[in-house]
Design a protein around this motif. Structure first.
Motif, PDB file in Angstrom:
ATOM      1  N   MET A   1      -4.507  -1.460   1.363  1.00 15.98           N
ATOM      2  CA  MET A   1      -4.436  -2.918   1.462  1.00 15.98           C
ATOM      3  C   MET A   1      -3.549  -3.447   2.591  1.00 15.98           C
ATOM      4  SD  MET A   1      -6.530  -3.329  -0.956  1.00 15.98           S
ATOM      5  CE  MET A   1      -6.582  -5.117  -0.861  1.00 15.98           C
ATOM      6  N   GLU A   2      -2.700  -2.601   3.174  1.00 12.81           N
ATOM      7  CA  GLU A   2      -1.732  -3.126   4.145  1.00 12.81           C
ATOM      8  C   GLU A   2      -1.698  -2.365   5.471  1.00 12.81           C
ATOM      9  OE1 GLU A   2       2.075  -3.186   2.235  1.00 12.81           O
ATOM     10  OE2 GLU A   2       1.328  -4.234   0.466  1.00 12.81           O
TER      11      GLU A   2
ATOM     12  N   CYS B   1      -8.044  11.438 -10.429  1.00 11.38           N
ATOM     13  CA  CYS B   1      -7.185  11.213  -9.260  1.00 11.38           C
ATOM     14  C   CYS B   1      -6.370   9.950  -9.477  1.00 11.38           C
ATOM     15  CB  CYS B   1      -8.018  11.082  -7.981  1.00 11.38           C
ATOM     16  SG  CYS B   1      -7.020  10.941  -6.474  1.00 11.38           S
ATOM     17  N   GLY B   2      -5.058  10.083  -9.424  1.00  9.88           N
ATOM     18  CA  GLY B   2      -4.174   8.947  -9.602  1.00  9.88           C
ATOM     19  C   GLY B   2      -4.191   8.018  -8.400  1.00  9.88           C
ATOM     20  N   ILE B   3      -3.848   6.763  -8.642  1.00 12.08           N
ATOM     21  CA  ILE B   3      -3.727   5.758  -7.580  1.00 12.08           C
ATOM     22  C   ILE B   3      -2.247   5.456  -7.424  1.00 12.08           C
ATOM     23  CG2 ILE B   3      -4.511   3.527  -6.711  1.00 12.08           C
ATOM     24  CD1 ILE B   3      -6.741   3.600  -8.813  1.00 12.08           C
ATOM     25  N   CYS B   4      -1.666   5.937  -6.350  1.00 16.93           N
ATOM     26  CA  CYS B   4      -0.237   5.815  -6.097  1.00 16.93           C
ATOM     27  C   CYS B   4       0.070   4.492  -5.392  1.00 16.93           C
ATOM     28  CB  CYS B   4       0.196   7.006  -5.233  1.00 16.93           C
ATOM     29  SG  CYS B   4       1.910   7.019  -4.721  1.00 16.93           S
ATOM     30  N   SER B   5       1.327   4.058  -5.454  1.00 26.14           N
ATOM     31  CA  SER B   5       1.730   2.860  -4.712  1.00 26.14           C
ATOM     32  C   SER B   5       1.534   3.056  -3.216  1.00 26.14           C
ATOM     33  CB  SER B   5       3.187   2.507  -5.013  1.00 26.14           C
ATOM     34  OG  SER B   5       4.040   3.588  -4.666  1.00 26.14           O
ATOM     35  N   SER B   6       1.639   4.308  -2.739  1.00 29.25           N
ATOM     36  CA  SER B   6       1.379   4.564  -1.325  1.00 29.25           C
ATOM     37  C   SER B   6      -0.100   4.368  -1.007  1.00 29.25           C
ATOM     38  CB  SER B   6       1.830   5.974  -0.932  1.00 29.25           C
ATOM     39  OG  SER B   6       1.099   6.960  -1.617  1.00 29.25           O
ATOM     40  N   ASP B   7      -0.982   4.628  -1.979  1.00 27.55           N
ATOM     41  CA  ASP B   7      -2.403   4.342  -1.782  1.00 27.55           C
ATOM     42  C   ASP B   7      -2.641   2.839  -1.657  1.00 27.55           C
ATOM     43  OD1 ASP B   7      -3.341   7.030  -1.950  1.00 27.55           O
ATOM     44  OD2 ASP B   7      -3.103   6.952  -4.124  1.00 27.55           O
ATOM     45  N   GLU B   8      -1.930   2.074  -2.476  1.00 27.35           N
ATOM     46  CA  GLU B   8      -2.034   0.615  -2.380  1.00 27.35           C
ATOM     47  C   GLU B   8      -1.655   0.149  -0.985  1.00 27.35           C
ATOM     48  OE1 GLU B   8      -0.193  -3.478  -4.381  1.00 27.35           O
ATOM     49  OE2 GLU B   8       0.619  -1.509  -4.939  1.00 27.35           O
ATOM     50  N   SER B   9      -0.554   0.689  -0.466  1.00 24.78           N
ATOM     51  CA  SER B   9      -0.105   0.299   0.864  1.00 24.78           C
ATOM     52  C   SER B   9      -1.126   0.692   1.926  1.00 24.78           C
ATOM     53  CB  SER B   9       1.246   0.949   1.163  1.00 24.78           C
ATOM     54  OG  SER B   9       1.665   0.666   2.469  1.00 24.78           O
TER      55      SER B   9
END
Length: 356
Positions: A45-46, A34-42
């Motif tokens: 974490m945000e 499963c990839g970790i997308c920049s949207s997952d980061e948001s």
């Protein structure tokens, strides 16, 4: 089974959950990657997800290990990625099979529990079957690949077009690759030298955005690009995209903005004066005419692009905190990070042992 469960912003917990049972027209997927997308980061974490707790993860592939009632027996043990959008099938958009514009959709990893998990129940309808030759980690790149492929389709890219991609992230590089496959002359623009060097390693010509106006003018003899993709999501990159596109050309806007977008009057005027086509896109076509997922599956099978090179690092599911710390380190260039499970996790452990 093990999952990574988001209980609140910044609180991603590695915990146990019972393996679910598939219902009518559903399958149990043994999630391999499963990839970790920049949207997952948001989300992690945000901003958070739509409710807590939620298991993130929407870019994934695995093996079908159990069938619910009504499923085709041929699906058992098949390798598949998963279209993460769950349409309502009732609205006007769904009746047109434009599922990405569904007015009442759900989504794995944000509105529904996703694939930061060892197993996940998914509707059989959402399966995108992969050839057995395609690695699970490559298959997990199906979602960003389909999004990129759809953007290229929306841009109408054709042979000998001059194309500019603003953005050196995973989707930007995939857009560049698919444009190149269509015979276009492709340039990738970015800010950081490391990112531009990485893009160049795939064979793409690169432009530093600080020189974008002069470079585009020189490359095109003042005509500008036929198609420009804005794959960043900032005011400046959208302005650069508009100003880099020839009269009658196409700007494809698909960068995910973190704030409001506003254009200077002179830039907006160019849309009118140059009669530009501005095309928005955010997702992909699935089980419809021009199915991007099937197209991507064929490209992955063919070996026409080195998808695995887009994976910067792989992590075990138990290493969630470490993965997101690295994701937030903006001093290091990275493309896709990926969680691996089951046999893929065993393979990663073996690789680490051999490097030690």
């Amino acid at each position: 089974m093990k999952i990574l469960n988001l209980h609140s912003v910044g609180n991603l917990v590695y915990e146990d959950r019972k393996i679910p049972e598939p219902g009518e027209q559903e399958v149990l997927l043994k999630v391999m990657a499963c990839g970790i997308c920049s949207s997952d980061e948001s989300r992690v974490m945000e901003t958070g997800t739509y409710h807590f707790p939620t298991v993130p993860g929407h870019e994934f592939a695995g093996q079908v290990v159990k069938l619910g009632p009504g499923c085709d027996p041929a699906l058992l043990n098949r390798r598949a990625s998963v279209f993460p959008l769950l349409p309502c099938f009732r609205c006007e958009a769904c009746r047109r099979k434009s599922y990405a514009t569904c007015s009442d959709y759900k989504y794995f990893g944000s509105r529904n529990d996703g694939a930061f998990a060892e197993y996940l129940v998914v509707p059989a309808w959402n399966l995108n079957l992969l050839d057995d030759s395609v690695p699970y980690t490559t298959g997990a790149l199906s979602e960003p690949s389909a999004v990129a492929h759809h953007a290229v389709v929306m841009g109408g890219v054709k042979d000998r077009d001059r194309v500019l991609v603003i953005g050196t992230g995973t989707i930007g590089l995939l857009i560049a690759a698919f444009c190149q496959m269509k015979g276009a002359d492709v340039y990738v623009a970015g800010r950081r030298k490391e990112s531009l060097d990485y893009a160049a390693s795939f064979g793409f010509s690169t432009i530093d955005v600080s020189e974008i106006t002069d470079r585009v003018h020189t490359i095109t003899d003042g005509v500008r690009m036929d198609v420009t993709f804005e794959a960043v999501g900032s005011n400046q990159s959208l302005s650069d995209a508009i100003m880099s596109t020839r009269a009658g050309g196409t700007v494809v806007a698909m960068g995910n903005p973190k704030g409001d977008e506003a254009l200077p009057k002179d830039v907006y005027w160019k849309i009118l004066r140059w009669q530009l086509k501005v095309q928005g896109t955010w997702n992909s076509a699935f089980r419809a005419e021009g199915d991007d997922w099937k197209e991507v599956a064929e490209i992955m099978k063919s070996g026409a692009f080195p998808f695995e090179r887009l994976i910067t690092r792989k992590y075990l599911l138990s290493e969630g905190d470490e993965a997101f710390r690295f994701l937030q380190d903006k001093s290091v260039h990275k493309s896709r990070l990926m969680f691996v499970m089951h046999e893929e996790a065993d393979r990663l452990k073996q690789e680490r042992a051999e490097r030690a």
